[in-house]
Design a protein around this motif. Sequence first.
Motif, short mmCIF file in Angstrom:
data_model
loop_
_atom_site.label_atom_id
_atom_site.label_comp_id
_atom_site.label_asym_id
_atom_site.label_seq_id
_atom_site.Cartn_x
_atom_site.Cartn_y
_atom_site.Cartn_z
N MET A 124 0.86 -1.35 -0.57
CA MET A 124 0.06 0.17 -0.33
C MET A 124 0.97 1.23 0.30
O MET A 124 1.62 1.21 0.97
N ASP A 125 0.60 1.84 -0.45
CA ASP A 125 1.50 3.49 -0.65
C ASP A 125 0.96 4.61 0.43
O ASP A 125 -0.18 4.16 0.86
N LEU A 126 2.26 5.55 0.26
CA LEU A 126 2.25 6.10 1.33
C LEU A 126 0.78 7.43 1.39
O LEU A 126 0.12 7.23 2.63
N GLU A 127 1.06 7.49 -0.28
CA GLU A 127 -0.53 8.24 0.18
C GLU A 127 -1.67 7.98 0.34
O GLU A 127 -2.90 8.51 0.92
N MET A 128 -1.59 6.53 0.08
CA MET A 128 -3.31 6.08 0.32
C MET A 128 -3.64 5.68 1.70
O MET A 128 -4.78 6.44 2.41
N VAL A 129 -2.31 5.64 2.70
CA VAL A 129 -2.27 5.64 4.31
C VAL A 129 -2.31 6.90 3.94
O VAL A 129 -3.37 7.34 5.08
N LYS A 130 -1.66 7.90 3.85
CA LYS A 130 -2.35 9.52 4.39
C LYS A 130 -3.67 9.37 4.52
O LYS A 130 -4.66 10.49 4.94
N TYR A 131 -4.81 9.00 2.96
CA TYR A 131 -5.56 9.30 2.88
C TYR A 131 -7.21 8.61 3.89
O TYR A 131 -7.75 9.27 4.59
N LEU A 132 -6.53 7.72 4.28
CA LEU A 132 -7.83 6.58 4.80
C LEU A 132 -6.68 6.97 6.19
O LEU A 132 -8.17 7.13 6.69
N ALA A 133 -5.89 7.55 6.61
CA ALA A 133 -6.15 7.91 7.75
C ALA A 133 -6.50 9.34 8.12
O ALA A 133 -6.79 9.97 9.09
N LYS A 134 -6.61 10.49 7.34
CA LYS A 134 -7.72 11.54 6.90
C LYS A 134 -9.09 11.43 7.10
O LYS A 134 -9.48 12.07 7.84
#
Length: 92
Positions: free
Chosen positions: A1-11
């Motif tokens: 899983m890429d970092l942008e997807m993790v940041k989006y899910l965290a948001k």
Amino acid sequence: MDLEMVKYLAKLGKLNFTEEGFEAMAEDMTDIIEIMDTIKEIDITYDPIKDNHNVYLKDLRKDEAQPSLPTEKVLQNAVNSENSFVVPKVVE
């Protein structure tokens, strides 16, 4: 899983991580997805012949009524005499 997807899910989840936390979360999420992909490969189709091969109706015990304790004996330790047990109140 890429970092942008993790940041989006965290948001979406209103979660705050440090940059190292995002990287660790990305690794953990990747591991979880790999495990789920492995689990998806397991065949879980139901086969009534194969799945019940050890159950035989002739081996089950017969359902027979048996005498139970007399009501007087069961209620001899009851707090009141209205054929009921009184338990402590746990919810207001």
